[in-house]
Design an enzyme around this catalytic site. Structure first.
Site, mmCIF file in Angstrom:
data_model
loop_
_atom_site.group_PDB
_atom_site.id
_atom_site.type_symbol
_atom_site.label_atom_id
_atom_site.label_comp_id
_atom_site.label_asym_id
_atom_site.label_seq_id
_atom_site.Cartn_x
_atom_site.Cartn_y
_atom_site.Cartn_z
ATOM 1 N N GLN A 76 -39.977 81.655 100.825
ATOM 2 C CA GLN A 76 -39.286 82.899 101.181
ATOM 3 C C GLN A 76 -40.032 84.158 100.765
ATOM 4 O O GLN A 76 -40.243 85.056 101.571
ATOM 5 C CB GLN A 76 -37.876 82.886 100.569
ATOM 6 N N GLU A 77 -40.434 84.250 99.495
ATOM 7 C CA GLU A 77 -41.099 85.472 99.034
ATOM 8 C C GLU A 77 -42.462 85.653 99.690
ATOM 9 O O GLU A 77 -42.816 86.743 100.148
ATOM 10 C CB GLU A 77 -41.259 85.453 97.516
ATOM 11 N N GLU A 78 -43.243 84.580 99.740
ATOM 12 C CA GLU A 78 -44.587 84.682 100.305
ATOM 13 C C GLU A 78 -44.548 85.084 101.779
ATOM 14 O O GLU A 78 -45.351 85.906 102.236
ATOM 15 C CB GLU A 78 -45.328 83.353 100.139
ATOM 16 N N TYR A 119 -41.553 77.490 108.405
ATOM 17 C CA TYR A 119 -41.346 77.716 106.976
ATOM 18 C C TYR A 119 -42.265 76.777 106.221
ATOM 19 O O TYR A 119 -42.503 75.643 106.647
ATOM 20 C CB TYR A 119 -39.880 77.441 106.612
ATOM 21 N N GLY A 146 -33.475 80.802 94.038
ATOM 22 C CA GLY A 146 -33.893 79.912 92.964
ATOM 23 C C GLY A 146 -33.585 78.456 93.204
ATOM 24 O O GLY A 146 -33.626 77.655 92.271
ATOM 25 N N CYS A 147 -33.271 78.094 94.427
ATOM 26 C CA CYS A 147 -32.990 76.694 94.742
ATOM 27 C C CYS A 147 -34.259 76.065 95.331
ATOM 28 O O CYS A 147 -35.334 76.626 95.266
ATOM 29 C CB CYS A 147 -31.801 76.604 95.683
ATOM 30 N N GLY A 148 -34.159 74.915 95.916
ATOM 31 C CA GLY A 148 -35.356 74.273 96.447
ATOM 32 C C GLY A 148 -36.259 73.802 95.323
ATOM 33 O O GLY A 148 -35.837 73.086 94.417
ATOM 34 N N ALA A 149 -37.527 74.236 95.360
ATOM 35 C CA ALA A 149 -38.516 73.768 94.393
ATOM 36 C C ALA A 149 -38.168 74.180 92.969
ATOM 37 O O ALA A 149 -38.609 73.535 92.017
ATOM 38 C CB ALA A 149 -39.895 74.308 94.772
ATOM 39 N N ASN A 194 -40.995 85.488 92.355
ATOM 40 C CA ASN A 194 -41.614 84.950 91.160
ATOM 41 C C ASN A 194 -41.693 86.088 90.151
ATOM 42 O O ASN A 194 -41.736 87.258 90.546
ATOM 43 C CB ASN A 194 -43.019 84.451 91.498
ATOM 44 N N ILE A 240 -32.371 86.695 106.112
ATOM 45 C CA ILE A 240 -32.067 87.917 105.378
ATOM 46 C C ILE A 240 -32.733 89.122 106.041
ATOM 47 O O ILE A 240 -32.121 90.184 106.200
ATOM 48 C CB ILE A 240 -32.512 87.775 103.912
ATOM 49 N N ASP A 244 -35.279 89.418 97.591
ATOM 50 C CA ASP A 244 -36.517 88.645 97.575
ATOM 51 C C ASP A 244 -36.384 87.610 96.472
ATOM 52 O O ASP A 244 -36.221 87.964 95.305
ATOM 53 C CB ASP A 244 -37.702 89.590 97.319
#
Length: 739
Positions: A373-375, A414, A488-491, A359, A345, A356
């Site tokens: 991603q966000e961190e 990552y 919102g996918c993954g964890a 959280n 992105i 982003d």
């Protein structure tokens, strides 16, 4: 320990390339942003065509990236109007800016405020702290004077730096151990690099931090919940505020107990990052130290001080003003869609609104173990970190947009493989208000313990409204496109098939082109493209897809095996194809939301390093309680009550120690059954009735201010790891009352 040069693609040898603390880092500069379009066209073998089979080398499907930019040059479309001070827009520099572009804008001078609506700056005269006297007694003195005394002493080791920070955070003596900082400076770096840090970089950070009274000369408002408000800061002001975060000077920000003043705000002092462990933590520290090397002036030269500005806009939509999705007739196929399995992105989304995957506490685990991603975005663009200082946690219909944040670092990998890989020269042009034309919007997704729950009508509606809050705009001209991905996918357990469609629905509603990056998932790229083509051929509208999504939810509820069906997620796309083949008109019975219906705030979870994960194999109601918010707890509890055959068994669940959320959920079941005339309602209809009654009750419960935090259940029997603790319970106990 040397960088893998092939992996990092950086030609700088040794530790100087690792930490960025040498005079100059020889990282590769990025190509001019105009080359992004050229690169993607080359990937497509120059065809730029929507028709015909793609070549094997082509990484994208749909329309070429030029169409996402509406055929215009990059950065021609604005994300936000020019800076203009108002009651809703606090500009922390003098406006208009009269200094040349080589000079930072001068700070705006205003009255300092020490109250719950403004950041409590450590340099304020009201900032007090207990100090031990020689005779063993204590006196209350100026916190800022303590900070100055501690930091102006010679500091030649990480232990001395820790002692200096603890001298004005005495509550945490014996509790804080800066293991990550010690490991970086004593083991990871060689002797010469450690010397550079203590003799050059750290003194520069300290000098910058102690200039806070001169650089920030007005009160800094908090961006609080339920408000639409904006702050514009200079990059110099941001660097000064972050230098204070690096040195842990902010009062009342070290505890996040439920009743503490800042319990609904993210953490900002860096103490938790210093106490974390793992290779990614060290790499994040390198990114942050590299940022300070770039922006902190030397004792005699301030030519490297950044001279731009950054705007932070909190957007809040009233729940009863949200979109009624059953009434949106915009065609989904009209959205220009570019779906790419390659790229990121931040690299390929230049000029677009970049999402982003946030959280609800901005930054998530960036100051802890988190490194997704966000961190990652927050450490390669550290100016985003300052949002944690003044942004209250996001509500379900709120988003934060940031315009102007500069990127300072390159990276590879990552999560556990994340590695700082050198300097990044950000060539993004500035607008008329000195802001880099990089727009980032933070939207937080829900977390699901079980995949099936995300298809619930109200939770789908929540995600749509959240994305709508982030993607909407107030411009008279056409807005830029959106660059996003598997939000919102993954964890968090989200289904990428669903989340991609929800974002497509929002873009159709707002008439924004969509660039979707699947992060290497070729199958999702092709499936999403096929769905988009199907929507084009069928003329499918947002309303029609919404109705199909509700049918999909109903089909899962009536499936006897679905209540216990674990991951993988059911294939939503197969269901949609079958439904659209039927070409049945959308049904409005039982699916049209009331215009004044309030949206339940099923809240987002923290990154895994802030919340302990639950074992999905435990399907008990208590295992579904993942959130700190009462209303979210009850919504997840309702999932476990769907299959409950009687009110008595529901009440038994509530009495088994599930807490206040279970009580509310059980009460909602009682209301639903009573409304049905007693007895057990039919399986599908009863489930829907219980859900709606629960939502109505929770709305009233929250509006009356009765929602309270429930105790965390113990899962020691299920996981063998002892009680599951919340973000707030994981924090150290205690913060000095006189601060």
């Amino acid at each position: 320990m040397e960088l893998d040069m092939e992996e990092a693609a950086v030609g700088s040898p040794g530790m100087e390339a690792k930490t960025g603390m040498a005079a100059e880092t020889a990282g590769d500069s990025p190509p001019n942003v105009e080359k992004v379009i050229k690169v993607e066209k080359e990937c497509a073998n120059g065809t730029g065509s929507m028709s015909g089979p793609p070549s094997p080398e082509q990484t994208w499907r749909g329309v070429p990236i030029e169409d996402i930019h509406r055929g215009l040059p990059l950065f021609q479309l604005e994300h936000m109007g020019a800076v203009s001070p108002s009651s809703l827009h606090r500009v922390m520099h003098k406006h208009p800016i009269r200094e040349s572009i080589e000079v930072p804008p001068r700070p705006f001078k205003g009255a300092g405020k020490w109250d719950s609506d403004h950041v409590r700056l450590p340099c304020a005269t009201e900032s007090k702290y207990p100090r031990e006297n020689a005779d063993g007694g204590t006196t209350i003195g100026s916190r800022w004077e303590m900070i100055e005394r501690a930091l102006l002493q010679p500091i030649a080791s990480s232990e001395q730096l820790q002692d200096a920070i603890l001298s004005y955070n005495t509550t945490y003596k014996g509790k804080w151990n800066f293991r990550a900082l010690h490991q970086l400076l004593e083991e990871e770096l060689d002797e010469s690099e450690t010397k550079v840090f203590f003799e050059d970089l750290l003194p520069r950070i300290i000098r910058l931090a102690l200039r806070l009274p001169d650089i920030v000369q007005a009160s800094l408002p908090l961006l609080k919940q339920h408000t639409n408000s904006t702050i514009t800061l200079t990059q110099q002001q941001i660097s000064c505020l972050l230098a204070n975060a690096f040195l842990c000077t902010y009062p009342r920000r070290n505890t996040l107990k439920p009743k503490s003043e800042y319990s609904t705000f993210p953490d900002i002092n860096f103490n938790r990052l210093y106490q974390s462990s793992g290779a990614a933590v060290l790499e994040k520290l390198k990114c942050i130290m590299h940022y300070f090397r770039r922006v902190c002036p030397t004792e005699r030269d301030g030519s490297n001080v950044p001279t731009g500005c950054v705007t932070f806009l909190r957007r809040s939509i009233e729940p009863d003003q949200t979109t009624i999705w059953n009434e949106v007739t915009k065609p989904l196929g009209d959205v220009p869609l570019h779906v790419n399995a390659a790229g990121t992105i931040e690299d390929q989304g230049v000029g677009l609104l970049q999402v982003d995957f946030a959280n609800k506490y901005l930054g998530g685990g960036v100051l802890g173990h988190g490194c997704v991603q966000e961190e990652i975005r927050f450490v390669i663009c550290p100016e985003l970190l300052v949002s944690k200082l003044f942004t209250e946690s996001l509500r379900p219909t709120e988003a934060l947009m940031v315009l102007g944040a500069e990127r300072y670092s390159n990276y590879t990998g990552y999560a556990g493989t994340f590695t700082w890989s050198g300097n990044h020269e950000d060539l993004t042009p500035r607008d008329s208000s000195r802001r880099r034309q990089t727009a980032i919007v933070a939207i937080d997704a829900l977390q699901f313990a079980h995949a099936r729950h995300q298809y619930w009508e109200d939770l789908v509606e929540r995600e749509l409204n959240k994305a709508h809050s982030g993607f909407m705009h107030a411009l008279s001209s056409e807005p830029p496109g959106v660059a996003t991905g598997n939000w919102g996918c993954g964890a968090f357990g989200g289904d990428a098939r669903l989340k991609s469609l929800l974002q497509l629905m929002v873009c159709a509603t707002l008439r924004r082109p969509l660039a979707y990056y699947t992060f290497g998932n070729v199958r999702l790229r092709d499936e999403l493209h096929e769905m988009w083509q199907l929507f084009r051929s069928q003329g499918t509208t947002v309303r029609q897809l919404w109705t199909v999504l509700l049918r999909f939810d109903d089909s899962l509820r009536t499936n006897p095996s679905s209540s216990s069906q674990p991951a993988p997620n059911p294939n939503l796309y197969d269901y949609i194809r079958e439904e659209l083949k039927k070409k049945t008109p959308p049904s409005s019975s039982g699916s049209t939301p009331k215009p004044n219906k309030k949206l339940i705030s099923a809240s987002n979870e923290q990154s895994p390093d802030l919340f302990s994960s639950l074992d999905d194999s435990t399907c008990s109601p208590s295992a579904l309680l993942l959130s700190d918010d009462e209303e979210a707890n009850a919504m997840m509890m309702a999932a476990s009550l769907e299959a409950t055959p009687s009110v008595e068994s529901s009440l038994a669940v509530a009495g088994a120690g599930a807490g206040a959320a279970a009580s509310v959920a059980a009460a909602a079941v009682t209301v639903a059954v009573a409304a049905a005339g007693g007895g057990s309602p039919p399986k599908a209809a009863g489930a829907k009735m219980r859900q709606l009654s629960l939502l109505d009750m929770l709305d009233s419960h929250y509006d009356q201010g009765q929602a309270s935090k429930r105790p965390r259940p113990s899962h020691s029997g299920a996981t063998g790891q002892g009680p599951v603790k919340s973000r707030k319970e994981n924090e150290d106990d205690g913060e000095a009352t006189a601060c």
